[in-house]
Motif scaffolding. Structure first.
Motif, short mmCIF file in Angstrom:
data_model
loop_
_atom_site.label_atom_id
_atom_site.label_comp_id
_atom_site.label_asym_id
_atom_site.label_seq_id
_atom_site.Cartn_x
_atom_site.Cartn_y
_atom_site.Cartn_z
N ASP A 139 0.82 -1.22 0.00
CA ASP A 139 0.00 0.00 0.00
C ASP A 139 0.85 1.28 0.00
OD1 ASP A 139 -2.31 -1.43 -0.16
OD2 ASP A 139 -2.78 -1.34 1.98
N LYS B 177 1.61 1.95 -3.52
CA LYS B 177 0.46 2.47 -4.25
C LYS B 177 0.23 3.94 -3.91
CE LYS B 177 -1.98 -1.92 -4.36
NZ LYS B 177 -3.01 -2.70 -3.70
N ALA B 178 0.36 4.25 -2.62
CA ALA B 178 0.15 5.63 -2.16
C ALA B 178 1.18 6.56 -2.80
CB ALA B 178 0.23 5.69 -0.63
N ILE C 193 -6.79 4.64 -1.45
CA ILE C 193 -5.81 4.32 -0.39
C ILE C 193 -5.11 5.59 0.08
CG2 ILE C 193 -3.59 3.18 0.06
CD1 ILE C 193 -4.52 1.01 -1.92
N TYR D 44 -5.57 4.87 8.01
CA TYR D 44 -5.02 3.65 7.40
C TYR D 44 -4.53 2.70 8.50
CZ TYR D 44 -2.35 0.26 4.88
OH TYR D 44 -1.89 -0.95 4.40
N HIS E 119 -6.02 -1.18 9.57
CA HIS E 119 -5.28 -2.39 9.21
C HIS E 119 -4.55 -3.06 10.36
CE1 HIS E 119 -5.97 -0.47 5.32
NE2 HIS E 119 -5.81 -1.67 4.80
#
Ligand SMILES: Cc1cc2nc3c(=O)[nH]c(=O)nc-3n(C[C@H](O)[C@H](O)[C@H](O)COP(=O)(O)OP(=O)(O)OC[C@H]3O[C@@H](n4cnc5c(N)ncnc54)[C@H](O)[C@@H]3O)c2cc1C
Length: 336
Positions: A137, A140-141, A172, A180, A184
């Motif tokens: 992630d 991706k961020a 995200i 976040y 998670h």
């Protein structure tokens, strides 16, 4: 007050000699042979990369601690090699290059993403799946941040596709770091640990965008580097590149106004900060680039008589936290 017009001709004026301004100036100098004039209000060039000393024995870098992405073959290194003509060397920080110290535990980070992940899993085995997901992630961020920033620079026909990509990764990236982490992870120690680098971007997890968090985390996954000769070596190695193309970096010149003609920037007015009573100076060039920040540029430097749709939005934007940095010189006292 009288205004003196400088006769020397430049193609571009850059306001401010931070790494942003110097990079633009060096790129224009090397890529397009532009004569670029950089005007800096401080008496030392470099912005947050400048250094200073006291009493000949205390030396401080005002900002820089470490820079990521400087390994051989990396984009960061390629850009620095280009803008310094290969004259800036980087020293890799020894491992562990980062240490997060909490009252009840310490965690060391090595310049190897796999090891970082494995070390976290060894310490928090119950959160293995979420840790693995976290490493995907943050990438991706970080990608979202890059795509978002590039959007306006790419051809218009690419925008619809890019907007869809930005929206997809935005799910995200556009939450807060705390959101976040809370979604998670269970373990409070692990959440604190993963948020440790927030000092690098200046806002606590509850206020920071996960996209920026991801950008910083991925930036340092391969470790940290430091310029040989200290942070000042950055400006020292870029300035000759600007000068070789006929440009100049002038310090002690505070730009007080961007001059506009029919809505187009044609130059700047500047105050000599060494002589506050000196005449304002005028520098002319068909292109003006500002590294002085959005607020300063749009609110202070562009005259209020010029109507700007963004002005109200910028003025209403919440101010971020102020910061005071204290530079300490320590005297070592030896007992016995
Ligand atoms: C304490 C601290 C530690 C940091 N540590 C790191 C780190 O370890 N690693 C990392 O990668 N980044 C670090 N950063 C961030 C990094 O230093 C900055 O993001 C970067 O240097 C900003 O560069 P810039 O060109 O955007 O702005 P600046 O460096 O702020 O440059 C702007 C320049 O414009 C000049 N200026 C402003 N207004 C005018 C005007 N009207 N006329 C003329 N000149 C003007 C200013 O004097 C300044 O020199 C740190 C920042 C801080 C504050």
């Amino acid at each position: 007050m009288t205004v003196t017009t400088r006769q020397q001709r430049f193609d571009v004026i850059v306001i401010g000699s931070g790494i942003g301004g110097l990079t633009v100036a060096a790129l224009l100098s090397r890529l397009y042979r532009k004569r670029v004039l950089v005007l800096e209000q401080h008496f030392t060039a470099g912005g947050f990369t400048h250094t200073f000393e006291r009493q000949g024995k205390f030396h401080w870098d005002v900002g820089l601690h470490y820079v990521g992405d400087m390994g051989e073959g990396s984009t960061g290194k390629a850009v620095f090699d280009y803008i310094t003509n290969g004259n800036l060397r980087w020293h890799k920080m020894p491992d562990p290059f980062e240490k997060f110290v909490y009252p009840d535990f310490t965690f060391e980070v090595y310049s190897d993403a796999d090891r970082f992940q494995t070390d976290l899993i060894r310490r928090f085995p119950g959160e293995q799946t979420a840790i693995r997901q976290y490493f995907k992630d943050v990438q991706k961020a970080a990608f979202w941040f890059g795509a978002h920033s590039m959007l306006e620079l790419l051809p218009v026909w690419l925008h619809p596709l890019l907007r869809r990509i930005v929206r997809y990764f935005g799910a995200i990236a556009r939450q807060t770091t705390q959101q976040y982490l809370d979604r998670h992870f269970q373990n409070a120690q692990l959440k604190a640990l993963l948020a440790s680098q927030w000092g690098d971007y200046g806002l606590p997890p509850s206020q920071s965008c996960f996209g920026i968090h991801g950008l910083i985390v991925t930036h340092y996954l391969k470790g940290g580097w430091y310029p040989v000769g200290g942070a000042k070596a950055i400006a020292q190695s870029i300035i000759p590149v600007i000068e070789q193309a006929g440009g100049a970096v002038i310090t002690q010149r505070r730009v007080t106004e961007i001059l506009l003609k029919s809505g187009v920037a044609v130059g700047v007015k500047a105050q000599n900060t060494a002589h506050s009573k000196a005449d304002l100076e005028t520098y002319l060039a068909p292109i003006v680039v500002s590294d002085a920040g959005v607020f300063n540029t749009y609110i202070k430097l562009i005259p209020p008589s010029y109507s700007l749709a963004e002005r109200q939005k910028i003025q209403a934007f919440p101010k971020s936290s102020s910061m005071v940095t204290v530079y300490l010189g320590l005297k070592i006292v030896h007992n016995n």
